[in-house]
Write a protein that holds these residues in place. Structure first.
Motif, PDB file in Angstrom:
ATOM      1  N   ILE A   1     -49.087 -49.340  54.491  1.00  0.00           N
ATOM      2  CA  ILE A   1     -48.839 -49.216  53.051  1.00  0.00           C
ATOM      3  C   ILE A   1     -48.061 -50.428  52.546  1.00  0.00           C
ATOM      4  N   GLU A   2     -47.104 -50.892  53.336  1.00  0.00           N
ATOM      5  CA  GLU A   2     -46.306 -52.062  52.938  1.00  0.00           C
ATOM      6  C   GLU A   2     -47.182 -53.306  52.752  1.00  0.00           C
ATOM      7  N   ASN A   3     -48.190 -53.461  53.595  1.00  0.00           N
ATOM      8  CA  ASN A   3     -48.983 -54.692  53.623  1.00  0.00           C
ATOM      9  C   ASN A   3     -50.268 -54.629  52.797  1.00  0.00           C
ATOM     10  N   LEU A   4     -50.409 -53.608  51.969  1.00  0.00           N
ATOM     11  CA  LEU A   4     -51.595 -53.510  51.119  1.00  0.00           C
ATOM     12  C   LEU A   4     -51.663 -54.665  50.130  1.00  0.00           C
ATOM     13  N   ASP A   5     -52.869 -55.124  49.870  1.00  0.00           N
ATOM     14  CA  ASP A   5     -53.082 -56.164  48.850  1.00  0.00           C
ATOM     15  C   ASP A   5     -53.204 -55.466  47.499  1.00  0.00           C
ATOM     16  N   MET A   6     -52.083 -55.394  46.776  1.00  0.00           N
ATOM     17  CA  MET A   6     -52.064 -54.626  45.535  1.00  0.00           C
ATOM     18  C   MET A   6     -52.806 -55.318  44.396  1.00  0.00           C
ATOM     19  N   SER A   7     -53.218 -56.554  44.594  1.00  0.00           N
ATOM     20  CA  SER A   7     -54.025 -57.213  43.561  1.00  0.00           C
ATOM     21  C   SER A   7     -55.390 -56.539  43.422  1.00  0.00           C
ATOM     22  N   LEU A   8     -55.791 -55.784  44.473  1.00  0.00           N
ATOM     23  CA  LEU A   8     -57.063 -55.056  44.425  1.00  0.00           C
ATOM     24  C   LEU A   8     -56.919 -53.739  43.659  1.00  0.00           C
ATOM     25  N   ARG A   9     -55.723 -53.186  43.641  1.00  0.00           N
ATOM     26  CA  ARG A   9     -55.459 -51.938  42.905  1.00  0.00           C
ATOM     27  C   ARG A   9     -54.107 -52.051  42.195  1.00  0.00           C
ATOM     28  N   PRO A  10     -54.004 -52.942  41.208  1.00  0.00           N
ATOM     29  CA  PRO A  10     -52.702 -53.169  40.557  1.00  0.00           C
ATOM     30  C   PRO A  10     -52.117 -51.927  39.897  1.00  0.00           C
ATOM     31  N   GLU A  11     -52.978 -50.966  39.501  1.00  0.00           N
ATOM     32  CA  GLU A  11     -52.477 -49.760  38.839  1.00  0.00           C
ATOM     33  C   GLU A  11     -51.699 -48.850  39.795  1.00  0.00           C
ATOM     34  N   LEU A  12     -51.808 -49.136  41.112  1.00  0.00           N
ATOM     35  CA  LEU A  12     -51.106 -48.325  42.109  1.00  0.00           C
ATOM     36  C   LEU A  12     -49.834 -48.999  42.631  1.00  0.00           C
ATOM     37  N   GLU A  13     -49.529 -50.194  42.140  1.00  0.00           N
ATOM     38  CA  GLU A  13     -48.402 -50.951  42.691  1.00  0.00           C
ATOM     39  C   GLU A  13     -47.069 -50.227  42.471  1.00  0.00           C
ATOM     40  N   LYS A  14     -46.865 -49.714  41.262  1.00  0.00           N
ATOM     41  CA  LYS A  14     -45.617 -49.018  40.977  1.00  0.00           C
ATOM     42  C   LYS A  14     -45.483 -47.758  41.832  1.00  0.00           C
ATOM     43  N   THR A  15     -46.583 -47.025  42.002  1.00  0.00           N
ATOM     44  CA  THR A  15     -46.573 -45.830  42.843  1.00  0.00           C
ATOM     45  C   THR A  15     -46.258 -46.198  44.281  1.00  0.00           C
ATOM     46  N   ARG A  16     -46.847 -47.288  44.771  1.00  0.00           N
ATOM     47  CA  ARG A  16     -46.577 -47.753  46.137  1.00  0.00           C
ATOM     48  C   ARG A  16     -45.093 -48.066  46.310  1.00  0.00           C
ATOM     49  N   ASP A  17     -44.521 -48.763  45.333  1.00  0.00           N
ATOM     50  CA  ASP A  17     -43.104 -49.125  45.425  1.00  0.00           C
ATOM     51  C   ASP A  17     -42.196 -47.893  45.380  1.00  0.00           C
ATOM     52  N   MET A  18     -42.542 -46.927  44.543  1.00  0.00           N
ATOM     53  CA  MET A  18     -41.761 -45.690  44.467  1.00  0.00           C
ATOM     54  C   MET A  18     -41.784 -44.950  45.804  1.00  0.00           C
ATOM     55  N   PHE A  19     -42.975 -44.860  46.381  1.00  0.00           N
ATOM     56  CA  PHE A  19     -43.126 -44.135  47.645  1.00  0.00           C
ATOM     57  C   PHE A  19     -42.378 -44.839  48.764  1.00  0.00           C
ATOM     58  N   LEU A  20     -42.493 -46.146  48.841  1.00  0.00           N
ATOM     59  CA  LEU A  20     -41.780 -46.898  49.878  1.00  0.00           C
ATOM     60  C   LEU A  20     -40.272 -46.765  49.701  1.00  0.00           C
ATOM     61  N   PHE A  21     -39.800 -46.839  48.466  1.00  0.00           N
ATOM     62  CA  PHE A  21     -38.362 -46.697  48.210  1.00  0.00           C
ATOM     63  C   PHE A  21     -37.868 -45.346  48.721  1.00  0.00           C
ATOM     64  N   SER A  22     -38.660 -44.300  48.510  1.00  0.00           N
ATOM     65  CA  SER A  22     -38.289 -42.970  49.003  1.00  0.00           C
ATOM     66  C   SER A  22     -38.342 -42.905  50.520  1.00  0.00           C
ATOM     67  N   CYS A  23     -39.325 -43.576  51.124  1.00  0.00           N
ATOM     68  CA  CYS A  23     -39.419 -43.622  52.590  1.00  0.00           C
ATOM     69  C   CYS A  23     -38.226 -44.351  53.198  1.00  0.00           C
ATOM     70  N   TYR A  24     -37.671 -45.313  52.490  1.00  0.00           N
ATOM     71  CA  TYR A  24     -36.534 -46.072  52.994  1.00  0.00           C
ATOM     72  C   TYR A  24     -35.202 -45.347  52.761  1.00  0.00           C
ATOM     73  N   THR A  25     -35.106 -44.557  51.687  1.00  0.00           N
ATOM     74  CA  THR A  25     -33.822 -43.981  51.279  1.00  0.00           C
ATOM     75  C   THR A  25     -33.739 -42.460  51.409  1.00  0.00           C
ATOM     76  N   SER A  26     -34.869 -41.780  51.624  1.00  0.00           N
ATOM     77  CA  SER A  26     -34.930 -40.316  51.706  1.00  0.00           C
ATOM     78  C   SER A  26     -34.586 -39.641  50.386  1.00  0.00           C
ATOM     79  N   ILE A  27     -34.728 -40.345  49.293  1.00  0.00           N
ATOM     80  CA  ILE A  27     -34.362 -39.791  47.998  1.00  0.00           C
ATOM     81  C   ILE A  27     -35.460 -38.862  47.481  1.00  0.00           C
ATOM     82  N   ARG A  28     -35.066 -37.738  46.896  1.00  0.00           N
ATOM     83  CA  ARG A  28     -36.028 -36.803  46.314  1.00  0.00           C
ATOM     84  C   ARG A  28     -36.658 -37.395  45.057  1.00  0.00           C
ATOM     85  N   PHE A  29     -37.845 -36.895  44.719  1.00  0.00           N
ATOM     86  CA  PHE A  29     -38.535 -37.391  43.535  1.00  0.00           C
ATOM     87  C   PHE A  29     -37.693 -37.182  42.274  1.00  0.00           C
ATOM     88  N   GLY A  30     -37.068 -36.006  42.149  1.00  0.00           N
ATOM     89  CA  GLY A  30     -36.267 -35.717  40.967  1.00  0.00           C
ATOM     90  C   GLY A  30     -35.101 -36.669  40.792  1.00  0.00           C
TER      91      GLY A  30
END
Length: 399
Positions: A216-245
């Motif tokens: 997921i970290e190494n995805l080429d987001m230029s192919l799906r730019p609309e998913l870049e923010k979602t990817r970053d949110m998910f990775l941030f949660s994977c790194y910090t264990s923070i709940r969505f809320g």
């Protein structure tokens, strides 16, 4: 009308080892009701003789002030309800108290007013299913074991809910009946949940592997730019264990730049705000080799000028949970991962990888996750057969 504090649930503590402080209101010699103050206290901080908080409790002044204000507020509220006739448990006989009305106006709007939106949604869903099950409202005293068993079958066969899904809703209905008992609407001996057992099982723990996370970290987001923010949110949660809320409520104020540009994250868990004001605080720059910092600085380019940021663009990420999970499904297919991605998976992934793959002590993982008890952190931890094999190889069996 007389009132006094009640702290009598020491044997029914929550996961934080705390019990609620309630206010008992005497309406007359024969009738009394109980209302929650929303303050939760560990037994060792409650003075049984003086019936008050001990001054040794952290944030004593703040909590004591809250108790006093809540007590006065509840007194005023009961007086107004009694005078206006709005609150049935004060002005009417128990046979006239209707389940649906009590559920909505007494529990959802009063008792649960400080709960998170996610928890409120579960209560509203429970009420909606009750109305589908029984078309017309009826006396709350008619809720018996047979009714609970029939409603449980309805949830299973008509709504197609699995065991834990049914248990979640039945627990909300149990809360409603407990409030009715505290208010004197239902006799304690006639509460059907004294004998009705709510069955549930511990769900199987899922998490991503390091290989899947790297994919997921190494995805080429230029192919799906609309998913870049979602990817970053998910990775941030994977790194910090923070709940969505908590993730969607992060703003500039939650981050502090320290010496050598290290970043500290500080926040109070939204899910537990009504129980505790305990902060989760740690220096995120010390973990994951700077990957967390990279995401933060990507979205906070003007980190030093926090006070100049307009309120409507202050927040870190702003997605609804439904939209976020839909985007995560797209991200899953894009990354070619079999494991279904959803918002809470990131929390499990963080704890599992930190402990199993990077060797972080579980007590440190507990601090990052914000769990008050080790048992909860262990539930989040996924242990596979491969983990056992690796552990066995690191043991010196020739001692």
């Amino acid at each position: 009308m007389k009132t006094k504090y009640i702290f009598n649930r020491k044997n029914r503590l929550n996961l934080q080892g705390q019990a609620p402080v309630e206010v008992m209101i005497y309406l007359n010699r024969k009738k009394r009701i109980f209302r929650s103050t929303g303050v939760f206290v560990a037994p060792e901080f409650w003075d049984e003789n003086k019936n008050e908080l001990k001054k040794t409790i952290p944030n004593y002044q703040e909590l004591n002030h809250k108790l006093i204000l809540k007590r006065h507020s509840l007194e005023d509220q009961v007086i107004k309800e009694a005078m206006s006739g709005d609150f049935s448990s004060v002005t009417l006989g128990t046979q006239k108290v209707k389940l649906f009305e009590f559920f909505e106006h007494r529990v959802i709007k009063v008792t649960n007013s400080e709960l998170t939106e996610g928890t409120q949604m579960i209560y509203r869903r429970t009420l909606r299913y009750l109305k589908e099950f029984r078309k017309e409202d009826f006396s709350i005293t008619k809720v018996d074991v047979f009714f609970l068993e029939s409603f449980n079958i309805f949830l299973k066969e008509t709504k197609k809910l699995k065991l834990n899904g049914r248990a979640s809703l039945m627990l909300r209905l149990k809360t409603v009946m407990n409030v009715a008992v505290n208010d004197g609407v239902v006799d304690y001996a006639k509460n059907p949940f004294r004998t009705f057992k709510i069955n549930q099982v511990d769900p199987e723990t899922h998490s991503l592997t390091l290989e899947e996370l790297y994919r997921i970290e190494n995805l080429d987001m230029s192919l799906r730019p609309e998913l870049e923010k979602t990817r970053d949110m998910f990775l941030f949660s994977c790194y910090t264990s923070i709940r969505f809320g908590d993730l969607i409520n992060l703003s500039f104020e939650n981050f502090e730049v320290l010496d050598q540009k290290r970043i500290r994250l500080t926040y109070i868990q939204e899910k537990l705000k009504h129980r505790s004001a305990k902060k989760i605080q740690w220096i995120v720059s010390d973990f994951w080799g700077g990957k967390i910092d990279k995401i933060i600085l990507k979205y906070f380019k003007k980190f030093e000028t926090v006070k100049d940021v307009q309120k409507d663009i202050r927040f870190f990420f702003r997605y609804t949970n439904q939209h976020y999970n839909r985007q995560l499904k797209e991200l899953q297919y894009f990354a070619g991962i079999k494991q279904e991605l959803h918002s809470h998976l990131a929390r499990h992934t963080c704890i599992t990888l930190l402990v199993n793959d990077f060797g972080l002590d579980i007590t440190k993982a507990q601090m990052i996750a914000g769990h008050s008890k080790m048992e909860m952190t262990r539930k989040y931890l996924r242990v596979t057969e491969l983990d056992l094999q690796n552990a066995a190889q690191n043991i010196n069996w020739n001692k």
